[in-house]
Motif scaffolding. Structure first.
Motif, short mmCIF file in Angstrom:
data_model
loop_
_atom_site.label_atom_id
_atom_site.label_comp_id
_atom_site.label_asym_id
_atom_site.label_seq_id
_atom_site.Cartn_x
_atom_site.Cartn_y
_atom_site.Cartn_z
N ARG A 80 -9.67 0.69 -9.26
CA ARG A 80 -8.44 0.89 -8.50
C ARG A 80 -7.35 1.37 -9.45
NH1 ARG A 80 -3.57 -1.52 -7.05
NH2 ARG A 80 -3.15 -1.76 -4.82
N THR A 81 -6.42 2.20 -8.95
CA THR A 81 -5.21 2.51 -9.73
C THR A 81 -4.00 2.33 -8.81
OG1 THR A 81 -5.58 4.89 -9.37
CG2 THR A 81 -6.27 3.97 -11.49
N GLY A 82 -3.53 3.42 -8.15
CA GLY A 82 -2.31 3.32 -7.36
C GLY A 82 -2.43 2.57 -6.06
N GLY A 83 -3.63 2.52 -5.49
CA GLY A 83 -3.83 1.76 -4.26
C GLY A 83 -3.34 2.43 -3.00
N SER A 84 -3.18 3.78 -3.01
CA SER A 84 -2.69 4.47 -1.81
C SER A 84 -3.82 4.90 -0.88
CB SER A 84 -1.85 5.69 -2.20
OG SER A 84 -2.62 6.61 -2.96
N SER A 85 -5.01 4.38 -1.08
CA SER A 85 -6.17 4.74 -0.27
C SER A 85 -5.94 4.47 1.22
CB SER A 85 -7.40 3.94 -0.73
OG SER A 85 -8.46 4.05 0.20
N PRO A 143 0.55 15.86 -3.33
CA PRO A 143 0.08 15.26 -2.08
C PRO A 143 1.18 14.45 -1.41
CG PRO A 143 -0.66 13.96 -3.94
CD PRO A 143 0.01 15.18 -4.51
N GLN A 144 0.96 14.12 -0.14
CA GLN A 144 1.93 13.30 0.58
C GLN A 144 2.08 11.92 -0.07
OE1 GLN A 144 1.07 12.33 4.78
NE2 GLN A 144 3.12 13.08 5.25
N SER A 145 1.05 11.48 -0.77
CA SER A 145 1.07 10.19 -1.44
C SER A 145 1.76 10.24 -2.80
CB SER A 145 -0.37 9.68 -1.63
OG SER A 145 -1.11 10.58 -2.45
N LEU A 146 2.44 11.34 -3.11
CA LEU A 146 3.07 11.54 -4.41
C LEU A 146 3.85 10.32 -4.92
CD1 LEU A 146 3.90 13.56 -6.73
CD2 LEU A 146 5.85 14.17 -5.28
N PRO A 147 4.66 9.64 -4.09
CA PRO A 147 5.42 8.50 -4.60
C PRO A 147 4.58 7.27 -4.93
CG PRO A 147 6.45 9.42 -2.63
CD PRO A 147 5.08 9.98 -2.72
N MET A 148 3.30 7.25 -4.49
CA MET A 148 2.48 6.05 -4.65
C MET A 148 1.27 6.26 -5.56
SD MET A 148 2.35 5.04 -0.61
CE MET A 148 1.49 3.50 -0.86
N ARG A 158 -11.08 13.17 -5.13
CA ARG A 158 -11.07 14.63 -4.91
C ARG A 158 -9.87 15.02 -4.05
NH1 ARG A 158 -15.40 17.63 -6.47
NH2 ARG A 158 -15.45 19.79 -5.80
N SER A 159 -8.73 14.59 -4.52
CA SER A 159 -7.47 14.76 -3.80
C SER A 159 -7.05 16.22 -3.70
CB SER A 159 -6.40 13.95 -4.54
OG SER A 159 -5.11 14.27 -4.11
N ILE A 160 -6.11 16.46 -2.80
CA ILE A 160 -5.51 17.78 -2.70
C ILE A 160 -4.01 17.61 -2.46
CG2 ILE A 160 -5.52 18.34 -0.22
CD1 ILE A 160 -7.06 20.95 -1.12
N GLY A 161 -3.23 18.59 -2.87
CA GLY A 161 -1.78 18.53 -2.70
C GLY A 161 -1.29 19.53 -1.67
N GLN A 162 -0.06 19.37 -1.24
CA GLN A 162 0.48 20.22 -0.17
C GLN A 162 0.70 21.66 -0.62
OE1 GLN A 162 3.70 17.50 0.45
NE2 GLN A 162 2.83 16.68 2.34
N TRP A 163 0.67 21.92 -1.93
CA TRP A 163 0.81 23.27 -2.48
C TRP A 163 -0.57 23.86 -2.83
CZ3 TRP A 163 5.13 21.04 -1.40
CH2 TRP A 163 6.38 21.65 -1.58
N SER A 164 -1.61 23.34 -2.22
CA SER A 164 -2.98 23.64 -2.67
C SER A 164 -3.43 25.06 -2.43
CB SER A 164 -3.97 22.71 -1.95
OG SER A 164 -4.08 23.07 -0.58
N THR A 165 -2.87 25.76 -1.43
CA THR A 165 -3.35 27.10 -1.13
C THR A 165 -3.11 28.03 -2.31
OG1 THR A 165 -2.85 26.67 1.20
CG2 THR A 165 -3.30 28.93 0.61
N LEU A 166 -2.14 27.69 -3.15
CA LEU A 166 -1.91 28.44 -4.39
C LEU A 166 -2.58 27.79 -5.59
CD1 LEU A 166 -0.55 30.67 -6.06
CD2 LEU A 166 1.50 29.22 -6.16
N ARG A 325 8.94 15.42 3.48
CA ARG A 325 7.49 15.47 3.70
C ARG A 325 6.75 14.22 3.25
NH1 ARG A 325 8.53 18.07 -1.10
NH2 ARG A 325 6.96 17.86 -2.78
N ASN A 326 7.34 13.43 2.35
CA ASN A 326 6.66 12.23 1.85
C ASN A 326 7.31 10.94 2.34
OD1 ASN A 326 4.98 13.95 0.37
ND2 ASN A 326 6.34 13.91 -1.40
N ASP A 327 8.15 11.04 3.37
CA ASP A 327 8.85 9.86 3.87
C ASP A 327 7.90 8.77 4.36
OD1 ASP A 327 11.21 11.07 3.31
OD2 ASP A 327 11.87 11.35 5.38
N VAL A 328 6.69 9.17 4.77
CA VAL A 328 5.73 8.20 5.29
C VAL A 328 5.43 7.11 4.27
CG1 VAL A 328 3.70 9.51 4.54
CG2 VAL A 328 3.51 7.96 6.47
N CYS A 329 5.53 7.43 2.98
CA CYS A 329 5.26 6.43 1.94
C CYS A 329 6.26 5.28 1.99
CB CYS A 329 5.28 7.08 0.56
SG CYS A 329 3.90 8.22 0.28
#
Length: 472
Positions: A80-85, A143-148, A158-166, A325-329
């Protein structure tokens, strides 16, 4: 092994102050943010298995010593690390040990010549990103989980971020890494731009979800950071079908916006910020990089969209999205949905262009018929490629009591899995598979699934690492 004896032995290995048995700390370390667990937490009926303790190593040598002992004694272990699973990926086995790598949280080296940064697994991504931004760089992984989130967990899932298309997914950003196998053996994969020396061994760890080893260090690519160069815009488009066709054309013609998102009519109705016509969908774009490239990308996108039935929604919706975009955290630990008597969450799948629209339509058609308490089901595409895209389903359903949350939740998930698999899509795009998708792994992998077992048997023959993920 008796818990008292177990914690004593672990304390002797890495220090008694690094072994935590306090029930509240163990529970917090065991928690997962999958939708039905959030509902249970609000109901004060959290059903997570109880780990024996949490170990908090402060070095790769600590991790090595812990795993060697746990493997020798065949004790189940969850990295485990950040626990945002949000997939039950960090939930422990009853009586097992959680190895929490959050204390391995150091930026080891910023190499501005080779354009990479080396960090320990517990380094918070937001801290790393802020550190890099001040020096004119970015990881490109947002990713949306950036703050966590912490770096080790992002690599493992195998995460992905919201800027992934680039910038690509985490698998495109990892240059080299360090990990520890189940028996305590420390393995290093050196940093290099590319190699042709056999299978890419980074991928034994990337996406393994802690099943094959514990990631202790990673080296990530960095990119120049120039937000003042960005081009961004938002459009309404008359249907999901046409929105997907527009996204495909943009990708096939070779444009690489950092952000390319298509929200269906359900999400448009929920998002008052975009104000697209009723029943329409919403396209969001952001181009990053040198100003000439960003502007050219924007011009190309605008030219393509002229052949579709769209309305211009301007730049303000994108400016608002970037901020929020990351308010959900901020609400992950709030029992909002419990108070509303809703179990709510997301589920992300991917598929080729030829079938992705059919998957979206089929799920939205089936769900109201099969989930009587359904409150809402919609979705968006947020990560596109020349060959296809993803759909990130968002849903909510009514729940009267805590024990109903998981069955209702899993009925929704089952429908998404079935419609995705029957059309050849993949049942997980970027959150990791966790434990709740494991039942569908044989169908997802087909004849290649046997290779997963061969890897597991070779690297973790006693099966101590993160039992329940990926393997049925």
């Amino acid at each position: 092994m008796d818990i008292t004896l177990l914690t004593q032995k672990l304390g002797e290995l890495i220090g008694h102050d690094k072994i935590i048995t306090d029930p509240e700390v163990v529970l917090v370390s065991s928690k997962d943010y999958i939708g039905f667990r959030q509902y249970e937490r609000g109901a004060k009926e959290y059903r997570v298995p109880k780990a024996a303790c949490v170990a908090k190593p402060k070095s790769v040598e600590d991790v090595s010593a812990l795993l060697a002992f746990l493997n020798e004694n065949a004790i189940d272990t969850v990295p485990r690390t950040g626990g945002s699973s949000v997939t039950q990926g960090v939930e422990p086995v009853e009586g097992g040990v959680i190895i929490d790598g959050s204390q391995l949280n150091e930026i080891l080296e910023l190499d501005e010549t080779n354009m990479w940064v080396t960090v320990r697994c517990g380094t918070p991504l937001e801290y790393l990103e802020n550190y890099l931004n001040k020096r004119g760089y970015t990881t490109g992984h947002l990713p949306q989980s950036l703050p966590m989130a912490h770096v080790g967990g992002l690599v493992a899932t195998r995460s992905i971020g919201q800027w992934s298309t680039l910038y690509g997914g985490i698998e495109d950003l990892v240059v080299g890494l360090e990990g520890v196998l189940a028996n305590g053996e420390i393995v290093r994969i050196k940093n290099n731009p590319r190699r042709s020396v056999g299978p890419d061994l980074r991928h034994i760890f990337i996406g393994s979800e802690g099943m094959l080893g514990f990631i202790t260090e990673a080296t990530l690519k960095i990119f120049n950071y120039a937000p003042e160069n960005r081009w961004m815009h938002c459009y309404g488009i008359d249907s999901m079908k046409n929105g997907l066709a527009a996204l495909r054309e943009i990708m096939v013609q070779g444009y690489r916006p950092a952000v390319a998102r298509l929200h269906d009519e359900v999400e448009n109705e929920r998002d008052l910020d975009c104000i697209a016509p009723e029943g329409w969908c919403v396209l969001r774009f952001l181009a990053d990089g040198p100003k000439a490239i960003a502007d050219a990308t924007g011009e190309g996108i605008e030219k393509i969209l002229k052949s579709y039935n769209t309305v211009d929604l301007g730049t303000k919706p994108m400016e608002h999205w970037i901020i929020h975009r990351n308010d959900v955290c901020d609400t992950m630990d709030v029992d909002l949905y419990y108070k509303m008597k809703l179990v709510a969450d997301t589920c992300e799948i991917s598929a080729p262009w030829s079938v992705i629209g059919d998957i979206h339509a089929a799920v939205l058609e089936r769900m109201p018929k099969e989930v009587p308490t359904l409150f809402s089901i919609g979705g968006h595409s947020s990560h596109s490629y020349i060959n296809g895209t993803n759909i990130y389903f968002t849903f909510g359903a009514g729940v009267k009591k805590a024990e109903d949350a998981e069955p209702i939740y899993m009925k929704i998930i089952s429908t998404i899995m079935e419609e995705t698999l029957k059309r050849g899509g993949s049942i997980a795009h970027h959150h990791g598979s966790g434990k709740y998708r494991t039942a569908w792994m044989p169908e997802e992998h087909g004849s290649s699934y046997a290779l997963m077992y061969k890897l597991k048997n070779a690297l973790d023959p006693k099966g101590i690492l993160n039992k329940g993920v990926l393997l049925v």
